[in-house]
Design an enzyme around this catalytic site. Structure first.
Site, PDB file in Angstrom:
ATOM      1  N   THR A   1       0.828  -1.221   0.000  1.00 54.45           N
ATOM      2  CA  THR A   1       0.000   0.000   0.000  1.00 54.45           C
ATOM      3  C   THR A   1       0.859   1.267   0.000  1.00 54.45           C
ATOM      4  O   THR A   1       0.658   2.164  -0.822  1.00 54.45           O
ATOM      5  CB  THR A   1      -0.908  -0.009   1.252  1.00 54.45           C
ATOM      6  OG1 THR A   1      -1.653  -1.228   1.237  1.00 54.45           O
ATOM      7  CG2 THR A   1      -1.852   1.170   1.259  1.00 54.45           C
ATOM      8  N   ILE A   2       1.806   1.342   0.909  1.00 50.95           N
ATOM      9  CA  ILE A   2       2.635   2.544   1.006  1.00 50.95           C
ATOM     10  C   ILE A   2       3.769   2.496  -0.025  1.00 50.95           C
ATOM     11  O   ILE A   2       4.033   3.479  -0.723  1.00 50.95           O
ATOM     12  CB  ILE A   2       3.220   2.682   2.436  1.00 50.95           C
ATOM     13  CG1 ILE A   2       2.088   2.783   3.475  1.00 50.95           C
ATOM     14  CG2 ILE A   2       4.176   3.867   2.532  1.00 50.95           C
ATOM     15  CD1 ILE A   2       1.165   3.969   3.333  1.00 50.95           C
TER      16      ILE A   2
ATOM     17  N   GLY B   1       4.751   2.086  11.313  1.00 50.29           N
ATOM     18  CA  GLY B   1       4.522   0.811  11.987  1.00 50.29           C
ATOM     19  C   GLY B   1       5.697   0.379  12.833  1.00 50.29           C
ATOM     20  O   GLY B   1       5.615  -0.595  13.588  1.00 50.29           O
TER      21      GLY B   1
ATOM     22  N   SER C   1       3.249   7.656  11.538  1.00 54.04           N
ATOM     23  CA  SER C   1       2.091   6.969  10.950  1.00 54.04           C
ATOM     24  C   SER C   1       1.109   7.962  10.329  1.00 54.04           C
ATOM     25  O   SER C   1       1.243   9.177  10.463  1.00 54.04           O
ATOM     26  CB  SER C   1       1.368   6.188  12.043  1.00 54.04           C
ATOM     27  OG  SER C   1       0.690   7.107  12.887  1.00 54.04           O
ATOM     28  N   CYS C   2       0.084   7.408   9.686  1.00 50.02           N
ATOM     29  CA  CYS C   2      -0.933   8.254   9.040  1.00 50.02           C
ATOM     30  C   CYS C   2      -1.635   9.152  10.053  1.00 50.02           C
ATOM     31  O   CYS C   2      -1.759  10.360   9.843  1.00 50.02           O
ATOM     32  CB  CYS C   2      -1.942   7.390   8.288  1.00 50.02           C
ATOM     33  SG  CYS C   2      -2.513   5.945   9.206  1.00 50.02           S
ATOM     34  N   ASN C   3      -2.084   8.582  11.176  1.00 51.13           N
ATOM     35  CA  ASN C   3      -2.785   9.399  12.171  1.00 51.13           C
ATOM     36  C   ASN C   3      -1.856  10.445  12.770  1.00 51.13           C
ATOM     37  O   ASN C   3      -2.244  11.602  12.953  1.00 51.13           O
ATOM     38  CB  ASN C   3      -3.344   8.494  13.283  1.00 51.13           C
ATOM     39  CG  ASN C   3      -4.658   7.862  12.878  1.00 51.13           C
ATOM     40  OD1 ASN C   3      -5.607   8.581  12.535  1.00 51.13           O
ATOM     41  ND2 ASN C   3      -4.724   6.543  12.886  1.00 51.13           N
TER      42      ASN C   3
ATOM     43  N   GLY D   1      -0.928  10.039  21.057  1.00 53.41           N
ATOM     44  CA  GLY D   1      -0.424  11.277  21.679  1.00 53.41           C
ATOM     45  C   GLY D   1       1.087  11.231  21.861  1.00 53.41           C
ATOM     46  O   GLY D   1       1.804  12.124  21.382  1.00 53.41           O
TER      47      GLY D   1
ATOM     48  N   HIS E   1      -9.585   7.897   8.077  1.00 50.85           N
ATOM     49  CA  HIS E   1      -9.772   8.151   9.503  1.00 50.85           C
ATOM     50  C   HIS E   1     -10.429   9.532   9.660  1.00 50.85           C
ATOM     51  O   HIS E   1     -10.244  10.411   8.811  1.00 50.85           O
ATOM     52  CB  HIS E   1      -8.437   8.255  10.246  1.00 50.85           C
ATOM     53  CG  HIS E   1      -7.505   7.098  10.077  1.00 50.85           C
ATOM     54  ND1 HIS E   1      -7.785   5.829  10.508  1.00 50.85           N
ATOM     55  CD2 HIS E   1      -6.243   7.036   9.558  1.00 50.85           C
ATOM     56  CE1 HIS E   1      -6.750   5.030  10.274  1.00 50.85           C
ATOM     57  NE2 HIS E   1      -5.806   5.736   9.683  1.00 50.85           N
TER      58      HIS E   1
END
Ligand code: NAD
Length: 344
Positions: free
Chosen positions: A14-15, A113, A142-144, A197, A222
């Site tokens: 995917t990435i 990851g 990461s994405c988030n 966080g 997301h």
């Protein structure tokens, strides 16, 4: 003209396939090859795109020969030809690959990851570009975390952040992941606060932030529900909207565009027609943002499959070109990727 940075992509999922395409589009970089562990439609895509294909992990040459896919060698052969490798292998496999990169003496970029100690620095282009200058091992968060870090970068630079609370409504799987779920149900993440966080603090060590998360049955994006207490708040919501509109890698939808949620965002992305119909910007809704005194409430949507792609490109540039600054690199990356810059 300076020599192009020679790049390998290890892990073409995917990435990795998106990073490979993005590298191939940069005038100051050259994609030398990508790796696969087994034949697949993605391996065929790499061959069709003209990307030399190398074997990684437990890949068996006979499987590729049987599939009629030409192979140029193994990852070790590929590493001999490059300045830098982007590791886009599955979670925690990157750490195991690090020894290969050390032995080959190449710079390496890892993905979100991996734990932060895989690299000398964690990276976000808007947040801490110069932290990657000259580094040999860097982790693109990461994405988030990338989505949160971009928003922190914009708001903290203008008004200061007293405290940030966010609940992350996370997609259950990527569209091609047919074995993941749930397909019906909402799964709370029983780690309170969630790990996101502390991950944002790898970019902004001083930030006061607490996050929680739930996983929901969607593959599209997301959504972050943010509550931010600003130190020196502006007069009103319009000022914050203006700041997001002016920032690179943000797309603000106006109420008249009738973008109710992630389905319309991805429909917009399909219409725009970037590769894979990607949406590499943070998505903010004008109607979904309100400043109430010092308290800012806003939603943002994050396309998990593509948001880190421009950041990988900027990380390559920051690591290999100590004289480039964030603004110049971001502008160059975004021009090459066809990311429309919203009018200020
Ligand atoms: P993926 O499973 O789609 O792709 C990983 C690829 O690596 C596969 O093609 C797999 O065959 C290959 N691979 C397996 N073992 C390997 C090895 N030993 N050496 C080289 N390649 C190997 O995974 P992905 O979603 O692209 O995730 C890659 C990394 O990016 C992970 O760290 C992940 O956390 C991170 N990331 C993923 C997303 C997302 O939403 N998918 C977003 C941001 C960051």
């Amino acid at each position: 003209m300076a020599a192009k940075v020679r790049v390998a992509v290890n892990g073409y999922g995917t990435i990795g396939k998106r990073v490979a395409d993005a590298v191939a589009r940069q005038s100051d970089m050259e994609l030398i090859g990508v790796t696969k562990t087994r034949p697949s439609f993605e391996a065929r895509r790499a061959v069709d795109a003209g990307y030399p294909l190398y074997l990684a992990g437990d890949a068996a040459p006979a499987d590729f020969a049987a599939a009629g896919l030409p192979v140029a060698g193994r990852i070790e052969d590929l590493l001999k030809q490059v300045d830098l490798v982007v590791d886009a292998s599955p979670d925690k496999v990157g750490k195991a690959n690090a020894d290969l990169y050390r032995a080959a003496g190449v710079r390496a970029i890892f993905q979100g990851g991996e734990k932060s100690d895989v690299a000398e620095a964690s990276f976000n282009a808007l947040g801490n570009f110069s932290a990657a200058h000259g580094k040999r091992f860097v982790r693109v968060v990461s994405c988030n975390t990338t989505g949160l870090a971009r928003a922190v970068a914009v708001l903290s630079a203008k008004w200061g952040v007293e405290h940030w609370e966010a609940t992350l409504v996370r997609r259950a799987a990527d569209p091609a992941e047919s074995k993941r779920g749930p397909i019906n149900g909402i799964l709370p993440t029983f780690q309170l606060p969630s790990h996101h966080g502390p991950d944002v603090r790898t970019i902004f060590p001083e930030l006061s932030i607490a996050t929680t998360a739930v996983v929901v049955p969607t593959t599209l994006m997301h959504v972050h529900v943010n509550h931010v207490r600003l130190r020196r708040p502006p007069a009103g919501s319009a000022d914050v909207i203006t700041a997001f509109r002016a920032a690179p890698r943000f797309r603000v939808f106006a109420p008249w565009e009738h973008v109710d949620g992630t389905p319309q965002v991805m429909e917009f992305a399909r219409g725009r027609g970037l590769p894979f119909n990607d949406m590499m910007e943070n998505v903010v809704w004008e109607a979904g943002l309100k400043l109430d005194g010092a308290d800012l409430y806003f939603f943002q949507a994050i396309h998990q499959e593509s948001i880190v792609i421009p950041e990988n490109i900027d990380a390559i540039r920051a690591m290999t070109n100590p004289s480039v600054d964030a603004g110049a690199s971001i502008a160059q990356t975004d021009r090459a990727l066809g990311l429309a810059r919203a009018p200020a």
